[in-house]
Design a protein around this motif. Structure first.
Motif, PDB file in Angstrom:
ATOM      1  N   ALA A 160       0.822  -1.204   0.000  1.00 31.59           N
ATOM      2  CA  ALA A 160       0.000   0.000   0.000  1.00 31.59           C
ATOM      3  C   ALA A 160       0.861   1.262   0.000  1.00 31.59           C
ATOM      4  O   ALA A 160       0.583   2.222  -0.733  1.00 31.59           O
ATOM      5  CB  ALA A 160      -0.932  -0.004   1.211  1.00 31.59           C
ATOM      6  N   ILE A 161       1.916   1.268   0.810  1.00 29.92           N
ATOM      7  CA  ILE A 161       2.807   2.430   0.869  1.00 29.92           C
ATOM      8  C   ILE A 161       3.496   2.647  -0.466  1.00 29.92           C
ATOM      9  O   ILE A 161       3.610   3.784  -0.954  1.00 29.92           O
ATOM     10  CB  ILE A 161       3.835   2.247   2.002  1.00 29.92           C
ATOM     11  N   ALA A 162       3.960   1.549  -1.097  1.00 33.48           N
ATOM     12  CA  ALA A 162       4.608   1.660  -2.411  1.00 33.48           C
ATOM     13  C   ALA A 162       3.642   2.210  -3.450  1.00 33.48           C
ATOM     14  O   ALA A 162       4.017   3.002  -4.318  1.00 33.48           O
ATOM     15  CB  ALA A 162       5.140   0.295  -2.843  1.00 33.48           C
ATOM     16  N   CYS A 163       2.388   1.795  -3.348  1.00 31.80           N
ATOM     17  CA  CYS A 163       1.360   2.302  -4.262  1.00 31.80           C
ATOM     18  C   CYS A 163       1.175   3.810  -4.085  1.00 31.80           C
ATOM     19  O   CYS A 163       1.158   4.568  -5.064  1.00 31.80           O
ATOM     20  CB  CYS A 163       0.045   1.562  -4.026  1.00 31.80           C
ATOM     21  N   THR A 220       4.004   5.930  -5.400  1.00 30.60           N
ATOM     22  CA  THR A 220       4.095   5.999  -6.866  1.00 30.60           C
ATOM     23  C   THR A 220       2.805   6.556  -7.463  1.00 30.60           C
ATOM     24  O   THR A 220       2.456   6.266  -8.607  1.00 30.60           O
ATOM     25  CB  THR A 220       4.417   4.621  -7.460  1.00 30.60           C
ATOM     26  N   CYS A 221       2.101   7.355  -6.634  1.00 30.03           N
ATOM     27  CA  CYS A 221       0.914   8.102  -7.086  1.00 30.03           C
ATOM     28  C   CYS A 221      -0.274   7.207  -7.440  1.00 30.03           C
ATOM     29  O   CYS A 221      -1.092   7.576  -8.304  1.00 30.03           O
ATOM     30  CB  CYS A 221       1.263   9.006  -8.276  1.00 30.03           C
ATOM     31  N   ARG A 235      -4.979   0.784  -7.331  1.00 31.31           N
ATOM     32  CA  ARG A 235      -5.276   1.278  -8.666  1.00 31.31           C
ATOM     33  C   ARG A 235      -4.206   2.302  -9.034  1.00 31.31           C
ATOM     34  O   ARG A 235      -3.929   3.221  -8.272  1.00 31.31           O
ATOM     35  CB  ARG A 235      -6.646   1.943  -8.712  1.00 31.31           C
ATOM     36  N   GLY A 236      -3.614   2.120 -10.204  1.00 30.60           N
ATOM     37  CA  GLY A 236      -2.555   3.026 -10.623  1.00 30.60           C
ATOM     38  C   GLY A 236      -1.249   2.715  -9.914  1.00 30.60           C
ATOM     39  O   GLY A 236      -1.051   1.635  -9.358  1.00 30.60           O
ATOM     40  N   GLY A 237      -0.353   3.675  -9.908  1.00 33.56           N
ATOM     41  CA  GLY A 237       0.952   3.451  -9.320  1.00 33.56           C
ATOM     42  C   GLY A 237       1.858   2.684 -10.270  1.00 33.56           C
ATOM     43  O   GLY A 237       1.465   2.327 -11.375  1.00 33.56           O
ATOM     44  N   ILE A 238       3.061   2.451  -9.846  1.00 36.46           N
ATOM     45  CA  ILE A 238       4.040   1.717 -10.659  1.00 36.46           C
ATOM     46  C   ILE A 238       4.046   0.265 -10.196  1.00 36.46           C
ATOM     47  O   ILE A 238       4.538  -0.038  -9.101  1.00 36.46           O
ATOM     48  CB  ILE A 238       5.436   2.343 -10.546  1.00 36.46           C
TER      49      ILE A 238
END
Length: 235
Positions: A53-56, A59-60, A79-82
């Motif tokens: 969740a934090i990585a998401c 990465t916006c 949803r989204g992110g890298i």
């Protein structure tokens, strides 16, 4: 000069710390498949999913929900992110949180800060949890940490640092075991490493990425842990 003979190398606190790490490691490995460790396994799964969740978020992307299942599995809906940053964050995050908690346990002030951050994270996740296993885990550990903290402050029971250390050691071991369990013991094709192999252009399968990530986890853990204890030998 380095004290390679290790004569008079450890004071009392350092000996207690290293003995506790060793003892907790043995206890966790012996009791790994017993119900006694189930609540702590759930919290390690929670920190694994929280790392996704934090990585998401970093990465916006957007976190739509987090679940911890009764079978000691978990999932994070994003949803989204890298994607290729989010996927390995679970394994690497477990290692990071484990070592962060281990280091925090070496001082009562940092142990209090870690406990406070832990409670705050559980409160936040309580509102985005998608199932009652995770909600119950959050409520249970909030109460558990608060009780331990109150005992630390109001009585002669000085257990807060040891609880933080135990959770840290548990997460450090889990970060490696999780890769082994997903890719070797039962070969989960929906594991993070398998998914990462699908999106990464490198010619490496899930087991290969599991080995790479496992090696990175061990190296990073040593990189964080050794400098703190290194003065024992080098002083």
């Amino acid at each position: 000069m380095p004290n390679w003979e290790l004569k008079n190398c450890c004071d009392h606190d350092q000996k207690v710390f290293l003995a506790c790490v060793a003892a907790f490691t043995v206890v966790i490995l012996v009791l790994w498949r017993t119900v006694l460790l189930t609540p702590f396994k759930f919290i390690t799964v929670f920190l694994h999913e929280a790392s996704h969740a934090i990585a998401c978020l970093l990465t916006c992307g957007k976190v739509e929900g987090i679940q911890v299942h009764a079978n000691e599995g978990g999932s994070t809906q994003t949803r989204g992110g890298i994607y290729w940053v989010i996927l390995p964050a679970g394994y690497l995050g477990s290692s990071f949180w484990g070592m962060a908690l281990i280091l925090a346990s070496t001082n009562i002030l940092t142990a209090r800060i870690a406990a406070g951050c832990f409670i705050a994270a559980l409160v936040i996740v309580l509102f985005v949890a998608k199932n009652w296993t995770l909600r119950g885990l959050c409520i249970g550990f909030i109460i558990f940490i608060v009780v331990i903290w109150l005992l630390q402050e109001k009585t002669e029971v000085r257990a807060l640092r040891y609880v933080i250390l135990f959770i840290g050691v548990m997460n450090s071991l889990f970060s490696v075991y999780d890769i082994y369990d997903d890719l070797i013991s039962r070969r989960v094709h929906s594991s993070d490493a398998e998914k990462f192999a699908e999106v990464c252009p490198c010619p490496c399968n899930g087991i290969g990425w599991g080995v790479i990530l496992g090696d990175d986890i061990i190296r990073v853990s040593l990189w964080i842990f050794v400098p703190w204890t290194g003065h024992i030998i080098m002083r």
